[in-house]
Motif scaffolding. Structure first.
Motif, short mmCIF file in Angstrom:
data_model
loop_
_atom_site.label_atom_id
_atom_site.label_comp_id
_atom_site.label_asym_id
_atom_site.label_seq_id
_atom_site.Cartn_x
_atom_site.Cartn_y
_atom_site.Cartn_z
N LYS A 136 48.93 21.32 47.37
CA LYS A 136 48.80 19.80 47.48
C LYS A 136 48.00 19.33 46.60
O LYS A 136 47.85 18.05 46.33
N LEU A 137 47.09 20.04 46.02
CA LEU A 137 46.25 19.85 44.78
C LEU A 137 46.70 20.47 43.66
O LEU A 137 45.73 21.32 43.15
N PRO A 138 47.67 20.41 42.99
CA PRO A 138 48.12 21.30 42.01
C PRO A 138 47.13 20.89 40.56
O PRO A 138 47.29 21.82 39.68
N SER A 139 46.61 19.88 40.40
CA SER A 139 45.70 19.67 39.46
C SER A 139 44.39 20.42 39.57
O SER A 139 43.34 20.30 38.75
N HIS A 140 44.19 21.01 40.57
CA HIS A 140 42.82 21.69 40.88
C HIS A 140 42.99 23.19 40.93
O HIS A 140 44.17 23.53 41.25
N GLN A 141 42.00 23.76 40.75
CA GLN A 141 42.17 25.35 40.78
C GLN A 141 41.26 25.85 41.71
O GLN A 141 40.09 25.23 42.14
N VAL A 142 41.79 26.64 42.65
CA VAL A 142 40.65 27.09 43.68
C VAL A 142 40.26 28.59 43.63
O VAL A 142 41.06 29.40 43.38
N MET A 143 39.16 28.56 43.54
CA MET A 143 38.29 29.80 43.29
C MET A 143 37.85 30.35 44.34
O MET A 143 37.25 29.62 45.42
N ILE A 144 37.91 31.60 44.72
CA ILE A 144 37.42 32.25 45.87
C ILE A 144 36.20 33.23 45.60
O ILE A 144 36.22 34.30 44.97
N SER A 145 35.23 33.20 46.44
CA SER A 145 34.13 34.09 46.52
C SER A 145 34.27 35.05 47.71
O SER A 145 34.41 34.68 48.61
N THR A 146 33.58 36.15 47.52
CA THR A 146 33.50 36.97 48.77
C THR A 146 32.22 37.71 48.71
O THR A 146 31.61 37.82 47.42
N THR A 147 31.59 38.25 49.77
CA THR A 147 30.33 39.17 49.77
C THR A 147 30.85 40.42 49.83
O THR A 147 29.97 41.37 49.20
N THR A 148 31.68 40.91 50.52
CA THR A 148 31.90 42.16 50.61
C THR A 148 33.04 42.84 49.65
O THR A 148 33.86 42.24 49.06
N SER A 149 32.98 43.94 49.34
CA SER A 149 34.00 44.78 48.17
C SER A 149 35.15 44.68 48.89
O SER A 149 36.45 44.60 48.17
N THR A 150 35.59 45.09 50.18
CA THR A 150 36.71 44.92 51.10
C THR A 150 37.52 43.55 50.86
O THR A 150 38.52 43.22 50.56
N GLY A 151 36.55 42.51 51.09
CA GLY A 151 36.85 41.36 51.03
C GLY A 151 37.47 40.88 49.89
O GLY A 151 38.33 40.13 49.53
N GLN A 152 36.71 41.23 48.74
CA GLN A 152 37.01 41.02 47.30
C GLN A 152 38.45 41.50 46.78
O GLN A 152 39.20 41.19 46.35
N LYS A 153 38.81 42.82 47.40
CA LYS A 153 39.88 43.38 46.93
C LYS A 153 41.21 42.90 47.49
O LYS A 153 42.14 42.45 46.97
N LEU A 154 40.99 42.30 48.99
CA LEU A 154 42.15 41.55 49.31
C LEU A 154 42.36 40.08 48.90
O LEU A 154 43.39 39.79 48.62
N ALA A 155 41.14 39.34 48.62
CA ALA A 155 41.32 38.24 47.91
C ALA A 155 41.92 38.26 46.64
O ALA A 155 42.78 37.34 46.45
N ALA A 156 41.70 39.33 45.76
CA ALA A 156 42.03 39.52 44.52
C ALA A 156 43.75 39.88 44.55
O ALA A 156 44.40 39.39 43.95
N GLN A 157 44.27 40.69 45.73
CA GLN A 157 45.64 40.85 45.97
C GLN A 157 46.14 39.54 46.46
O GLN A 157 47.48 39.46 45.90
N ARG A 158 45.58 38.68 46.98
CA ARG A 158 46.29 37.44 47.73
C ARG A 158 46.38 36.28 46.54
O ARG A 158 47.23 35.50 46.48
N PHE A 159 45.28 36.21 46.09
CA PHE A 159 45.04 34.94 44.98
C PHE A 159 44.79 35.19 43.66
O PHE A 159 44.81 34.23 42.80
N GLY A 160 44.83 36.45 43.22
CA GLY A 160 44.87 36.64 41.79
C GLY A 160 43.33 37.15 41.55
O GLY A 160 42.49 36.50 41.62
N ALA A 161 43.10 38.34 40.89
CA ALA A 161 41.82 38.70 40.41
C ALA A 161 41.06 37.79 39.63
O ALA A 161 39.81 37.64 39.58
N GLU A 162 41.84 36.87 38.87
CA GLU A 162 41.44 35.87 38.01
C GLU A 162 40.71 34.96 38.70
O GLU A 162 39.84 33.94 37.94
#
Length: 470
Positions: free
Chosen positions: A103-129
């Motif tokens: 709905k907001l293609p002009s925006h970038q959505v960035m995701i932070s996590t606290t745990t390493s397991t959350g980080q791996k899953l987030a990278a899989q789903r949203f891209g490591a970048e």
């Protein structure tokens, strides 16, 4: 008559405002000092965990404010910062992230996590970048990220009240929303004791979206402004089954070939539970010698400990990390991997959700519910009170004590009609509660519309008042 402009009418009021400002600054300074002292006193624990299990090493520099290279230059595009602590929050917020991206293609959505397991899953789903580690709640660690991203909107999943982060983000023009918010029975007393501090901290939040009416009332009791708190439902009811990893197909094929049935999937188990589950499985094997238990401990650092227990008790064990297609019938399949449990529930004749036979608050029963399998959980489910009570009221879960566990497993294995009824009821309970994602996204978009009227945010200053300098 037109309203009179607000003015400071006396020197006494100037003194009062200055005193209040100094009090707030002192509060943040004291908080930062106590946080630093806590980290210093517990440093041996963190070091031990790093050495023994490799925990907390990943992203260490990022946690202390070193912005990773893939985030530099990203402030040129409008940013939405979503913080999801670990795997559960990443999963729950995934549909919200996808909707915001659409709905907001002009925006970038960035995701932070606290745990390493959350980080791996987030990278899989949203891209490591688009993924990074959430900084420690010190001004020197938070400001570099605020400056690098200049987020228009900060979205925090569930209950993360970081005083310095909230204050700095708010001062720099971000709208802040806490979504899927819940206050557990265990945390409520502590929050109420700190209400005099939380009242000031929570004023920085523009919107609270609570899971239930009870959570809304609890948020208000701990200091959230009533006008900013609304009920949006639980995002976890909107979860879709995750992509199925290859191991699920391999196990399914092997189960059919070897006749390994019934299949008992025991997920997210904690210390003090595996012994009772293995004892119950021994009873199952007496009548069903080809039965299979898929056992998934909650924490990776316990894999070796649980493996040793299984061998000590004399069971035939196959480790997921070493399995190469050996027959499964009559064995324990130990899931010594992360991120595969949710899909493994699809193989269950009966699913057990752990953290509930011991007083640890339980874990999420919605993961097996997605597959319409019969669910058993222990009586310690405080962390998922509303979900379990809802399912229990709809006869969609069996809640058992330690003594009942073996009998309930046998009963369900022997009664296919009861299993089918529990599974259908679980799917119906899920369907009846869906809709939180749409409500949440709508509320966030409205909040974004409000933010367009605000002045452009300024970079986070390194010379802010003392309360933010820690």
């Amino acid at each position: 008559m037109p309203p009179r402009p607000a003015v400071v009418s006396s020197p006494d009021k100037v003194v009062t405002i200055a005193s209040a400002f100094r009090m707030v600054s002192f509060m943040y300074l004291l908080y930062s000092a106590l946080l630093a002292l806590f980290l210093l006193l517990t440093l041996p624990y963190w070091l031990l965990q790093m050495m023994r299990h490799g925990k907390y090493r990943a992203g260490l520099r990022q946690r202390f404010g070193a912005v990773p290279s893939h985030l530099t230059g990203r402030a040129e595009k409008k940013t939405i910062w979503v913080h999801a602590v670990s795997v559960g929050e990443v999963v729950a917020s995934s549909a919200v992230v996808a909707a915001l991206q659409e709905k907001l293609p002009s925006h970038q959505v960035m995701i932070s996590t606290t745990t390493s397991t959350g980080q791996k899953l987030a990278a899989q789903r949203f891209g490591a970048e688009n993924v990074f580690y959430f900084p420690l709640d010190f001004g020197f660690a938070v400001r570099p990220y605020i400056n690098a991203l200049c987020p228009k909107l900060v979205v925090i999943a569930e209950t993360e009240f970081w005083p310095n982060f909230l204050r700095i983000a708010k001062r720099n023009g971000s709208r802040i929303a806490i979504i899927n918010c819940r206050i557990s029975d265990r945390s409520l007393p502590g929050y109420k004791r700190l209400r005099f501090l939380l009242t000031k901290v929570l004023k920085n939040v523009d919107l609270f979206l609570a899971q239930t009416e009870e959570d809304r009332e609890r948020l208000i009791k701990i200091g959230a402004p009533e006008s900013k708190v609304t009920v949006a439902g639980n995002l976890k009811f909107d979860m879709a089954p995750p992509p199925s990893p290859k191991i699920v197909a391999s196990l399914h094929k092997s189960i059919q070939q070897s006749g390994a049935t019934p299949v008992l999937v025991c997920g997210s188990t904690l210390d003090g539970e595996e012994g009772s589950l293995l004892s119950a499985f021994r009873n199952i094997l007496a009548n069903h010698p080809k039965a299979l238990m898929i056992l998934a401990p909650r924490h990776a650092e316990r894999f070796a400990e649980v493996a040793a227990l299984v061998e000590e008790l004399g069971f035939r064990m196959l480790r997921r990390s070493l399995w190469s297609g050996e027959p499964l019938a009559g064995s324990i399949f130990l899931v010594d991997s992360i991120g595969e449990l949710s899909a493994l529930y699809s193989l269950a004749t009966v699913a057990f959700v752990g953290g509930s036979l011991v007083p640890r608050g339980g874990h999420n029963i919605l993961e097996p519910a997605l597959y319409g399998v019969p669910i058993v959980t222990g009586s310690h489910y405080e962390n998922f009170r509303d979900i379990v009570n809802l399912f229990s009221g709809r006869k969609a879960v069996r809640v058992v004590g330690l003594a009942e566990l073996p009998l309930v497993f046998i009963e369900l294995i022997e009664n296919s009609d009861e299993r089918a009824l529990l599974g259908r009821n679980a799917l119906a309970a899920l369907a009846a509660q869906r809709g939180a994602t749409a409500t949440t996204v709508s509320a966030l978009l409205k909040l974004m519309e409000l933010s367009t009227d605000d002045p452009a945010p300024q970079l986070a200053s390194r010379t802010e008042p003392t309360g933010n300098s820690a």
